[in-house]
Design a protein around this motif. Structure first.
Motif, PDB file in Angstrom:
ATOM      1  N   CYS A 112      25.357 -11.261  21.548  1.00 12.79           N
ATOM      2  CA  CYS A 112      24.680 -12.495  21.177  1.00 12.79           C
ATOM      3  C   CYS A 112      24.809 -13.533  22.286  1.00 12.79           C
ATOM      4  N   LEU A 113      23.688 -14.078  22.711  1.00 10.78           N
ATOM      5  CA  LEU A 113      23.694 -15.083  23.779  1.00 10.78           C
ATOM      6  C   LEU A 113      23.231 -16.427  23.234  1.00 10.78           C
ATOM      7  N   ASP A 114      24.111 -17.439  23.359  1.00 11.40           N
ATOM      8  CA  ASP A 114      23.789 -18.802  22.949  1.00 11.40           C
ATOM      9  C   ASP A 114      23.393 -19.543  24.229  1.00 11.40           C
ATOM     10  N   THR A 115      22.086 -19.658  24.478  1.00 11.55           N
ATOM     11  CA  THR A 115      21.640 -20.207  25.765  1.00 11.55           C
ATOM     12  C   THR A 115      21.885 -21.707  25.884  1.00 11.55           C
ATOM     13  N   GLY A 116      22.036 -22.394  24.746  1.00 12.32           N
ATOM     14  CA  GLY A 116      22.359 -23.824  24.798  1.00 12.32           C
ATOM     15  C   GLY A 116      23.679 -24.060  25.531  1.00 12.32           C
ATOM     16  N   SER A 117      24.591 -23.083  25.476  1.00 12.58           N
ATOM     17  CA  SER A 117      25.890 -23.206  26.163  1.00 12.58           C
ATOM     18  C   SER A 117      25.710 -23.391  27.661  1.00 12.58           C
ATOM     19  N   ASP A 149      29.717 -20.086  39.225  1.00 19.90           N
ATOM     20  CA  ASP A 149      29.500 -18.840  38.502  1.00 19.90           C
ATOM     21  C   ASP A 149      29.503 -19.166  37.008  1.00 19.90           C
ATOM     22  N   LEU A 150      28.309 -19.233  36.419  1.00 17.71           N
ATOM     23  CA  LEU A 150      28.211 -19.486  34.974  1.00 17.71           C
ATOM     24  C   LEU A 150      28.257 -18.131  34.288  1.00 17.71           C
ATOM     25  N   ARG A 151      29.310 -17.884  33.527  1.00 21.33           N
ATOM     26  CA  ARG A 151      29.439 -16.542  32.942  1.00 21.33           C
ATOM     27  C   ARG A 151      30.067 -16.606  31.555  1.00 21.33           C
ATOM     28  N   PHE A 152      29.971 -15.490  30.863  1.00 16.68           N
ATOM     29  CA  PHE A 152      30.520 -15.394  29.498  1.00 16.68           C
ATOM     30  C   PHE A 152      31.628 -14.354  29.479  1.00 16.68           C
ATOM     31  N   ASP A 153      32.641 -14.607  28.653  1.00 12.18           N
ATOM     32  CA  ASP A 153      33.663 -13.593  28.413  1.00 12.18           C
ATOM     33  C   ASP A 153      33.258 -12.855  27.138  1.00 12.18           C
ATOM     34  N   TRP A 154      32.743 -11.654  27.318  1.00  9.56           N
ATOM     35  CA  TRP A 154      32.165 -10.902  26.194  1.00  9.56           C
ATOM     36  C   TRP A 154      33.236 -10.250  25.321  1.00  9.56           C
ATOM     37  N   GLN A 156      35.393 -11.960  23.818  1.00 11.22           N
ATOM     38  CA  GLN A 156      35.661 -12.892  22.716  1.00 11.22           C
ATOM     39  C   GLN A 156      34.449 -12.990  21.791  1.00 11.22           C
ATOM     40  N   ASP A 157      34.709 -13.337  20.539  1.00 10.30           N
ATOM     41  CA  ASP A 157      33.625 -13.453  19.566  1.00 10.30           C
ATOM     42  C   ASP A 157      33.710 -14.806  18.863  1.00 10.30           C
ATOM     43  N   PRO A 158      32.788 -15.749  19.134  1.00  6.92           N
ATOM     44  CA  PRO A 158      31.647 -15.617  20.028  1.00  6.92           C
ATOM     45  C   PRO A 158      32.095 -15.610  21.487  1.00  6.92           C
ATOM     46  N   PRO A 159      31.268 -15.054  22.381  1.00  6.04           N
ATOM     47  CA  PRO A 159      31.635 -15.011  23.805  1.00  6.04           C
ATOM     48  C   PRO A 159      31.982 -16.402  24.334  1.00  6.04           C
ATOM     49  N   ARG A 213      23.515  -6.694  29.536  1.00  5.49           N
ATOM     50  CA  ARG A 213      23.817  -6.466  28.105  1.00  5.49           C
ATOM     51  C   ARG A 213      22.484  -6.301  27.403  1.00  5.49           C
ATOM     52  N   PRO A 214      21.911  -5.103  27.501  1.00  2.00           N
ATOM     53  CA  PRO A 214      20.499  -4.918  27.113  1.00  2.00           C
ATOM     54  C   PRO A 214      20.231  -4.852  25.612  1.00  2.00           C
TER      55      PRO A 214
END
Ligand code: DC
Length: 232
Positions: free
Chosen positions: A33-38, A68-73, A75-78, A124-125
């Motif tokens: 799940c990608l929260d693009t507002g983040s 580097d804008l990135r997510f730690d996948w 964690q839930d939520p990332p 993450r397709p």
């Protein structure tokens, strides 16, 4: 569902519960799940820290490109990271919320963040991605595109409840005004305005529980993926 790539987009105005719905739907379907507002919020944090004008699109684009804008996948939520810094909590602060709308209006920044979002989808397709322009601009060819809406008063009440649960001070009039202001900016901006993408599925959550919204969306996804697989 098969394990091949699948993109599901959810767009809609503030306070419809998009983030929660997106997360629950992704869990249900075994997707990320990608929260693009983040991403827009993370750049707003950088703008505040560097004293960058939230209306200066080229400067914001440079700020976003240089980190580097990135997510730690895991964690839930990332979790949202700027380089090595976890900003997941910082991006929800009020000072960030108050500058994010003008920041998100800047076309130069939007094109940088669109690429970040497409890169995430390549890595993450199987992705449920939510925002304001996911089905209209970033992933117009997504497998399933939703537009989640609800009446303004219901959105105000939901946001108010969410803030009260977090222990924040709640002022319904201020929340209503903020939701109205953000809707107005999101819908009227020149680049990637909030619109229901043509061909997307409208889900009105005014009279539905969270669970009913997720059930309804999951049913649509099953039906569409089933039909598409039958055709190929
Ligand atoms: O969903 P949110 O409140 O975290 O979004 C923060 C801001 O970013 C809000 O003003 C809308 C904007 N946004 C956007 O313009 N495009 C997106 N894909 C996601 C959010």
């Amino acid at each position: 569902m098969a394990s091949s790539s699948c993109i599901i987009t959810i767009d809609g105005p503030a306070g419809t519960g998009k983030s929660t719905v997106a997360r629950l739907l992704a869990d249900r379907l075994g997707m990320d799940c990608l929260d693009t507002g983040s991403l827009y919020r993370a750049v707003s944090v950088l703008a505040l820290e560097t004293g960058t004008d939230p209306e200066d699109g080229p400067a914001l684009a440079t700020l976003a490109r240089d980190v580097d804008l990135r997510f730690d996948w895991t964690q839930d939520p990332p979790a949202m990271y700027i380089g090595d810094r976890d900003v997941s909590s910082r991006i929800r602060d009020l000072d960030v919320s108050s500058v994010v709308s003008p920041v998100a209006r800047q076309p130069e920044l939007r094109s940088v963040l669109n690429e970040v979002q497409r890169t995430v989808a390549k890595r993450r397709p199987r992705l449920v991605t939510e925002g304001r322009d996911q089905g209209s601009v970033v992933f117009p060819d997504a497998d399933v595109r939703f537009f989640l809406d609800a009446e303004e008063e219901i959105r105000t009440q939901r946001r108010s409840l969410q803030m009260a649960r977090r222990g924040d001070k709640v002022d319904d009039d201020a929340i209503r005004t903020d939701i109205r202001r953000r809707d107005e900016i999101d819908r009227s901006r020149a680049t990637a305005p909030l619109v229901q993408p043509e061909g997307s599925i409208l889900v009105d959550s005014t009279h539905l529980t969270l669970e009913e919204v997720v059930d309804c969306m999951a049913d649509h996804v099953e039906r569409i993926m089933h039909t598409t697989q039958g055709e190929s």
